[in-house]
Design a protein around this motif. Structure first.
Motif, short mmCIF file in Angstrom:
data_model
loop_
_atom_site.label_atom_id
_atom_site.label_comp_id
_atom_site.label_asym_id
_atom_site.label_seq_id
_atom_site.Cartn_x
_atom_site.Cartn_y
_atom_site.Cartn_z
N GLY A 176 0.79 -1.22 0.00
CA GLY A 176 0.00 0.00 0.00
C GLY A 176 0.83 1.27 0.00
O GLY A 176 0.27 2.37 -0.04
N SER A 216 2.42 2.64 -2.31
CA SER A 216 2.23 3.45 -3.51
C SER A 216 1.04 4.40 -3.37
O SER A 216 1.03 5.48 -3.98
CB SER A 216 2.06 2.56 -4.74
OG SER A 216 0.96 1.68 -4.59
N ASP A 217 0.03 4.01 -2.57
CA ASP A 217 -1.10 4.91 -2.34
C ASP A 217 -0.63 6.17 -1.60
O ASP A 217 -1.07 7.29 -1.91
CB ASP A 217 -2.18 4.22 -1.52
CG ASP A 217 -2.83 3.06 -2.25
OD1 ASP A 217 -2.81 3.05 -3.50
OD2 ASP A 217 -3.36 2.16 -1.58
N ASP A 228 1.56 8.24 -4.06
CA ASP A 228 0.76 8.94 -5.06
C ASP A 228 0.01 10.12 -4.45
O ASP A 228 -0.12 11.18 -5.08
CB ASP A 228 -0.23 7.98 -5.71
CG ASP A 228 0.45 6.96 -6.62
OD1 ASP A 228 1.64 7.13 -6.92
OD2 ASP A 228 -0.22 5.98 -7.02
N CYS A 229 -0.49 9.94 -3.24
CA CYS A 229 -1.17 11.04 -2.54
C CYS A 229 -0.22 12.21 -2.35
O CYS A 229 -0.58 13.37 -2.61
CB CYS A 229 -1.70 10.55 -1.20
SG CYS A 229 -2.32 11.86 -0.10
#
Length: 267
Positions: free
Chosen positions: A250, A252-253, A256-257
């Motif tokens: 997770g 990458s979430d 990206d945020c």
């Protein structure tokens, strides 16, 4: 090849080396950003094989901030600053010096003026702060201590694999300086941030709902201290993230945020 994308500087915290940013570096690099992840003084650099025993035995927060200050000023243009844990505190201090186009503090260690101290913070840092002699030592975490502090939502076996892959000793002095900051005059405290600075670059603070070292309530109080500043400041909670948020499933979430927010706030 030259890029027209804003450079990004990633700043690691205690017990983690710059190698913990590899996924972020690849992801941001693929998006066209020049990405830098310089190590703290005395820690293995990203291009070196990680030496799990290499860490500064006695270094002060101010020395680390000055180290990153010099690195950032040497870049051809102001970068986006992103820091995790103590790196998140350093990010805030660099923004206070007028550096950076935008900043993201990920599960940041608390600056002076943040008073909330959940019991999990004491338990996670106890291996260091319980012994005054650790001020001048580099202190490793045992696999069991690492599991509680960094990877408390996964099995001990998975946590142990991350410990073996990434964990390094942490200099004790920054933790003692942080612990003392609210009990000494502002002029002597090592973790001072100018919360009211009107011309600071935009700042996003990211918290994890399962973090034991820097619980989300601590990050939220850090966020509220900026209420007197007109500079853009936001808070984002990832409910199920632990302190090892930069590498666990997770990640990458979160990455990206952070990038999406800075793209909308860094001009």
């Amino acid at each position: 090849m030259p890029s027209d994308k804003t450079p990004i500087v990633l700043i690691h915290g205690l017990w983690m080396p710059p190698h913990s940013w590899r996924g972020w570096i690849e992801r941001y690099g693929a998006a066209g950003h020049p990405v830098h992840a310089p190590a703290w003084p005395g820690v293995s650099e990203l291009h070196e094989e990680l030496d799990h025993a290499k860490a500064p035995a006695d270094i002060r927060i101010g020395e680390v901030v000055d180290h990153y200050d010099a690195f950032v000023r040497a870049l051809p243009e102001p970068p986006i600053l992103m820091g995790h844990s103590f790196g998140g505190l350093i990010t805030q201090m660099l923004l206070g010096r007028g550096l950076g186009r935008a900043g993201v503090a990920i599960h940041p260690a608390a600056p002076r003026g943040v008073f909330r101290l959940p019991l999990s913070v004491l338990r996670a840092t106890w291996p260091v702060v319980s012994r005054p002699a650790n001020r001048r030592r580099a202190v490793p975490l045992t696999p069991a201590e690492f599991h509680y502090a960094f990877a408390n939502t996964v099995s001990r076996a998975e946590s142990d694999s991350w410990h073996a892959k990434l964990a390094i000793p942490a200099p004790g002095r920054p933790l003692f300086q942080s612990a003392a900051a609210n009990f000494i005059p502002r002029s002597r405290a090592a973790t001072v941030v100018d919360y009211a600075k009107p011309d600071r670059a935009p700042l996003l603070l990211i918290a994890g709902g399962r973090d034991h070292i820097v619980p989300s309530a601590v990050v939220y109080e850090n966020f509220t201290r900026y209420r007197r500043s007109p500079a853009p400041t936001d808070f984002k909670l990832f409910e199920h993230r632990t302190h090892l948020t930069a590498v666990m499933d997770g990640w990458s979430d979160v990455a990206d945020c952070a990038l999406t927010w800075t793209a909308g706030h860094s001009g």
